[in-house]
Design a protein around this motif. Structure first.
Motif, PDB file in Angstrom:
ATOM      1  N   LYS A   1      11.246  -4.801   5.870  1.00 35.16           N
ATOM      2  CA  LYS A   1      12.513  -5.536   5.874  1.00 35.16           C
ATOM      3  C   LYS A   1      13.493  -4.959   6.890  1.00 35.16           C
ATOM      4  CE  LYS A   1      12.504  -7.038   1.022  1.00 35.16           C
ATOM      5  NZ  LYS A   1      13.189  -6.867  -0.281  1.00 35.16           N
TER       6      LYS A   1
ATOM      7  N   GLU B   1       2.373  -0.460   1.070  1.00 36.92           N
ATOM      8  CA  GLU B   1       3.391  -0.922   0.115  1.00 36.92           C
ATOM      9  C   GLU B   1       3.274  -0.095  -1.152  1.00 36.92           C
ATOM     10  OE1 GLU B   1       4.418  -5.321  -0.585  1.00 36.92           O
ATOM     11  OE2 GLU B   1       3.197  -4.784  -2.339  1.00 36.92           O
TER      12      GLU B   1
ATOM     13  N   LYS C   1      11.105  -1.365  -7.250  1.00 32.77           N
ATOM     14  CA  LYS C   1      11.374  -2.177  -6.067  1.00 32.77           C
ATOM     15  C   LYS C   1      10.207  -2.003  -5.094  1.00 32.77           C
ATOM     16  CE  LYS C   1      15.828  -3.024  -7.119  1.00 32.77           C
ATOM     17  NZ  LYS C   1      16.428  -4.349  -7.321  1.00 32.77           N
TER      18      LYS C   1
ATOM     19  N   VAL D   1       8.622  -1.307  -1.766  1.00 30.76           N
ATOM     20  CA  VAL D   1       9.014  -0.583  -0.552  1.00 30.76           C
ATOM     21  C   VAL D   1       7.829  -0.579   0.397  1.00 30.76           C
ATOM     22  CG1 VAL D   1       9.528   1.716   0.382  1.00 30.76           C
ATOM     23  CG2 VAL D   1      10.776   0.872  -1.617  1.00 30.76           C
TER      24      VAL D   1
ATOM     25  N   ASP E   1      11.706   0.302   4.664  1.00 30.31           N
ATOM     26  CA  ASP E   1      12.904  -0.347   4.140  1.00 30.31           C
ATOM     27  C   ASP E   1      13.475   0.418   2.949  1.00 30.31           C
ATOM     28  OD1 ASP E   1      10.868  -1.060   2.384  1.00 30.31           O
ATOM     29  OD2 ASP E   1      10.793  -3.133   3.067  1.00 30.31           O
TER      30      ASP E   1
ATOM     31  N   ALA F   1      15.363  -2.274   0.975  1.00 29.37           N
ATOM     32  CA  ALA F   1      14.572  -2.449  -0.254  1.00 29.37           C
ATOM     33  C   ALA F   1      15.439  -2.319  -1.494  1.00 29.37           C
ATOM     34  CB  ALA F   1      13.435  -1.430  -0.305  1.00 29.37           C
TER      35      ALA F   1
END
Length: 409
Positions: free
Chosen positions: A22, A169, A175, A177, A203, A246
């Protein structure tokens, strides 16, 4: 939580790149520094990102590296863009080289409409030649960030035969990330640090000081554990940027998910380091040396680097020769604490030495193993403690000489 259990929570994204993270976009163009291939690229973040960097240990440092180091200090560890050229190192170019690196930074800042101190500049290529600034100015004006990083990954290459990218990931505070990396490196590869350019994006929300802590530790365990030819260049660095988008609670070493974030970050660094070693100029094999039983992890890593950096070991692997004598010789001159009477050595699953004495093995079986496998694993058990460490390199071939004999011509 054990490392193996943490690793099971890290998902590798096939085909993932730095722009899957992101906030990040990238671009690459051909501006004429190289004859045909892309030679100018940029990574741009939507927001000022927390940033960290590690630099070559060569005392001769190129102008772009010095400018980037100054900028990170002036901006209190913030970056929003990185502009990179290949084909010209802008190293050993005197005051003009410093002025050119500053102009490269200024042009990129104006083009992307961001603060000048928020731009890192990096260069790679031939040493001792001034940058053709008109070509660079024109190229920077054409940089248009897109949703893919393929052009950027290509634009940073020199003698590399392939691009090098990785993305993972994981979950932080429930969350998602992402951490991703892209690198170049093929020749002039040796610790400390490994000669390369590397760029890692995430992120995750993390302050620059904590990101520097992560990057320094991961570099020591990965990029500082690869060697192709024993040469450390003048330009090389790894830069990490964290957009914070994130929306996790900020990571510190007291955060409950600190270790899983580190393992994800290190996973990206290991993957890039191995890609660089495998793509060593003229290489046909990746060599992985695993050392166990050292007095501590630091010495295990040093011994592994010494073995994988031995020209005699590298040429033996190229010749598919089970010459374990070259391995134990390298262990002996590593300047580490060892028990000379207690060393075990295996090549693949084939043991060649037990308690520093030869054991019977099949030369034909080891030759077949070296023929069949792209990664040749050498395992050393020192029986002298609990330290462990790995290092990576490649074989040394006729093509390495051919490539480097004509590098400028």
């Amino acid at each position: 939580m054990a490392v193996n259990q943490l690793m099971s929570e890290i998902k590798t994204i096939n085909g993932g790149t730095i722009t899957d993270v992101k906030g990040f976009k990238a671009a690459g163009v051909h501006c004429g520094l190289k004859r045909k291939r892309l030679d100018l690229g940029a990574i741009v973040c939507e927001v000022p990102a927390s940033a960290a960097a590690v630099y070559t240990m060569n005392q001769i440092k190129a102008a772009p590296l010095l400018i980037t180091k100054e900028s990170l200090s002036a901006s209190a560890g913030k970056l929003q863009a990185i502009v990179v050229n290949s084909g010209n190192a802008n190293a050993c170019t005197g005051q003009q080289g410093m002025q050119d690196a500053l102009e490269m930074q200024k042009q990129a800042a104006n083009h992307f409409q961001i603060q000048q101190d928020y731009v890192a500049v990096t260069s790679t290529g031939v040493i001792g030649e001034l940058l053709p600034m008109e070509k660079l100015r024109n190229g920077i004006s054409k940089l248009s960030v897109e949703s893919t990083s393929d052009a950027f990954a290509e634009a940073i290459l020199t003698t590399d035969t392939c691009t090098k990218e990785v993305c993972v990931e994981l979950m932080i505070n429930n969350k998602k990330v992402k951490i991703a990396g892209v690198a170049k490196g093929s020749g002039m590869i040796h610790p400390n640090m490994a000669t390369m350019l590397g760029f890692i994006t995430t992120d995750a929300a993390i302050e620059s000081s904590a990101l520097q802590q992560i990057l320094a530790k991961a570099t020591d365990e990965t990029f500082n554990r690869i060697t192709v030819d024993g040469d450390t260049s003048t330009n090389d660095m790894v830069i990490a940027m964290a957009s914070g988008l994130a929306d996790n609670e900020k990571l510190t070493d007291a955060h409950p998910d600190w270790q899983i974030f580190y393992e994800g970050f290190k996973h990206c660094a290991v993957a890039l380091a191995k890609m660089i070693a495998r793509d060593g100029e003229g290489a046909t094999k990746l060599i992985e040396v695993q050392v166990d039983g050292a007095v501590n992890d630091t010495e295990a890593g040093k011994i592994a680097k010494t073995v994988v950096g031995s020209d005699l070991v590298k040429t033996a692997i190229y010749g598919k020769d089970a010459n374990w004598g070259r391995i134990i010789c390298a262990i002996g001159y590593s300047e580490c604490s060892i028990n000379p009477q207690a060393i075990d050595i295996s090549i693949g699953n084939h043991q060649t030495l037990k308690n520093s004495s030869p054991v019977s093995f099949s030369e034909e079986a080891i030759t077949a193993y070296m023929n069949q496998e792209e990664t040749i694993v050498i395992h050393v058990q020192l029986n002298n403690g609990h330290g462990t460490g790995k290092a990576w390199g490649c074989d040394l071939t006729y093509d390495y000489v051919r490539i480097n004999a004509g590098y400028r011509t």
